[in-house]
Motif scaffolding. Structure first.
Motif, PDB file in Angstrom:
ATOM      1  N   LYS A  13       0.870  -1.180   0.000  1.00  0.00           N
ATOM      2  CA  LYS A  13       0.000   0.000   0.000  1.00  0.00           C
ATOM      3  C   LYS A  13       0.905   1.227   0.000  1.00  0.00           C
ATOM      4  O   LYS A  13       1.930   1.254   0.666  1.00  0.00           O
ATOM      5  N   ALA A  14       0.545   2.256  -0.763  1.00  0.00           N
ATOM      6  CA  ALA A  14       1.398   3.436  -0.845  1.00  0.00           C
ATOM      7  C   ALA A  14       0.576   4.666  -1.191  1.00  0.00           C
ATOM      8  O   ALA A  14      -0.511   4.563  -1.758  1.00  0.00           O
ATOM      9  N   THR A  15       1.120   5.834  -0.863  1.00  0.00           N
ATOM     10  CA  THR A  15       0.537   7.096  -1.286  1.00  0.00           C
ATOM     11  C   THR A  15       0.873   7.262  -2.763  1.00  0.00           C
ATOM     12  O   THR A  15       1.981   6.952  -3.183  1.00  0.00           O
ATOM     13  N   THR A  16      -0.064   7.749  -3.542  1.00  0.00           N
ATOM     14  CA  THR A  16       0.159   7.821  -4.984  1.00  0.00           C
ATOM     15  C   THR A  16       0.043   9.253  -5.512  1.00  0.00           C
ATOM     16  O   THR A  16      -0.560  10.116  -4.885  1.00  0.00           O
ATOM     17  N   VAL A  17       0.647   9.458  -6.679  1.00  0.00           N
ATOM     18  CA  VAL A  17       0.558  10.697  -7.438  1.00  0.00           C
ATOM     19  C   VAL A  17       0.158  10.286  -8.845  1.00  0.00           C
ATOM     20  O   VAL A  17       0.708   9.333  -9.398  1.00  0.00           O
ATOM     21  N   LYS A  18      -0.799  10.966  -9.433  1.00  0.00           N
ATOM     22  CA  LYS A  18      -1.264  10.604 -10.766  1.00  0.00           C
ATOM     23  C   LYS A  18      -0.282  11.070 -11.837  1.00  0.00           C
ATOM     24  O   LYS A  18       0.172  12.214 -11.828  1.00  0.00           O
ATOM     25  N   LEU A  19       0.054  10.151 -12.745  1.00  0.00           N
ATOM     26  CA  LEU A  19       0.937  10.424 -13.876  1.00  0.00           C
ATOM     27  C   LEU A  19       0.309   9.756 -15.097  1.00  0.00           C
ATOM     28  O   LEU A  19      -0.001   8.565 -15.053  1.00  0.00           O
ATOM     29  N   THR A  20       0.115  10.502 -16.156  1.00  0.00           N
ATOM     30  CA  THR A  20      -0.498   9.962 -17.356  1.00  0.00           C
ATOM     31  C   THR A  20       0.592   9.636 -18.368  1.00  0.00           C
ATOM     32  O   THR A  20       1.446  10.471 -18.652  1.00  0.00           O
ATOM     33  N   PRO A  45      -7.481  -8.964  -6.486  1.00  0.00           N
ATOM     34  CA  PRO A  45      -7.651  -8.345  -7.805  1.00  0.00           C
ATOM     35  C   PRO A  45      -6.722  -7.142  -7.974  1.00  0.00           C
ATOM     36  O   PRO A  45      -6.532  -6.368  -7.037  1.00  0.00           O
ATOM     37  N   VAL A  46      -6.115  -7.045  -9.126  1.00  0.00           N
ATOM     38  CA  VAL A  46      -5.226  -5.926  -9.436  1.00  0.00           C
ATOM     39  C   VAL A  46      -5.366  -5.628 -10.924  1.00  0.00           C
ATOM     40  O   VAL A  46      -5.599  -6.517 -11.727  1.00  0.00           O
ATOM     41  N   ASP A  47      -5.269  -4.343 -11.280  1.00  0.00           N
ATOM     42  CA  ASP A  47      -5.331  -3.982 -12.697  1.00  0.00           C
ATOM     43  C   ASP A  47      -3.948  -3.553 -13.171  1.00  0.00           C
ATOM     44  O   ASP A  47      -3.032  -3.349 -12.372  1.00  0.00           O
ATOM     45  N   ALA A  48      -3.811  -3.427 -14.478  1.00  0.00           N
ATOM     46  CA  ALA A  48      -2.513  -3.102 -15.080  1.00  0.00           C
ATOM     47  C   ALA A  48      -1.959  -1.780 -14.560  1.00  0.00           C
ATOM     48  O   ALA A  48      -0.767  -1.672 -14.270  1.00  0.00           O
ATOM     49  N   ALA A  49      -2.817  -0.776 -14.408  1.00  0.00           N
ATOM     50  CA  ALA A  49      -2.355   0.536 -13.952  1.00  0.00           C
ATOM     51  C   ALA A  49      -1.749   0.460 -12.554  1.00  0.00           C
ATOM     52  O   ALA A  49      -0.807   1.194 -12.242  1.00  0.00           O
ATOM     53  N   SER A  50      -2.239  -0.426 -11.720  1.00  0.00           N
ATOM     54  CA  SER A  50      -1.699  -0.580 -10.368  1.00  0.00           C
ATOM     55  C   SER A  50      -0.334  -1.258 -10.371  1.00  0.00           C
ATOM     56  O   SER A  50       0.461  -1.052  -9.454  1.00  0.00           O
ATOM     57  N   LEU A  51      -0.069  -2.054 -11.382  1.00  0.00           N
ATOM     58  CA  LEU A  51       1.203  -2.771 -11.465  1.00  0.00           C
ATOM     59  C   LEU A  51       2.358  -1.886 -11.927  1.00  0.00           C
ATOM     60  O   LEU A  51       3.492  -2.064 -11.495  1.00  0.00           O
TER      61      LEU A  51
END
Length: 81
Positions: A13-20, A45-51
Motif C-alpha cells: 500500500k502506498a501514497t500515490t501521485v497521478k501520472l499519465t 484483484p489488481v489492474d494493469a495501472a496498479s502494477l
C-alpha cells in the motif's frame, strides 16, 4: 495461491501521485495478462495501472548503473581536514 512465482511480488500500500503515460496497445495487452496472472497468484484483484509503478520501482532498483549514479550523487562530501 498459485505455484507460479512472479518477479513482482504482492503489492504494498502506498501514497500515490497521478501520472499519465501513453503506451503501445500490445504492451497494454501484456500488462493486462500480467495483472490477471498476478491476481490469480496472490489472490487479490489488481489492474494493469496498479502494477506499473511497482514494475518501474523494481526495474530502477535493479539497474546497476542507475544505483551507482544515485549513490554517487547522494554521498555527502567528507569533512575537510
Amino acid at each position: 495461491m498459485s505455484a507460479i512465482k512472479l518477479r513482482l511480488g504482492p503489492l504494498p500500500k502506498a501514497t500515490t501521485v497521478k501520472l499519465t503515460v501513453t503506451i503501445p496497445s500490445d504492451l497494454k495487452a501484456m500488462l493486462d495478462r500480467y495483472a490477471t496472472q498476478h491476481s490469480q497468484t496472490y489472490g487479490e484483484p489488481v489492474d494493469a495501472a496498479s502494477l506499473v509503478p511497482h514494475m518501474l520501482e523494481t526495474f530502477m532498483a535493479r539497474d546497476r548503473a542507475f544505483k551507482a549514479m544515485r549513490t554517487k550523487t547522494t554521498r555527502s562530501p567528507s569533512p575537510a581536514q
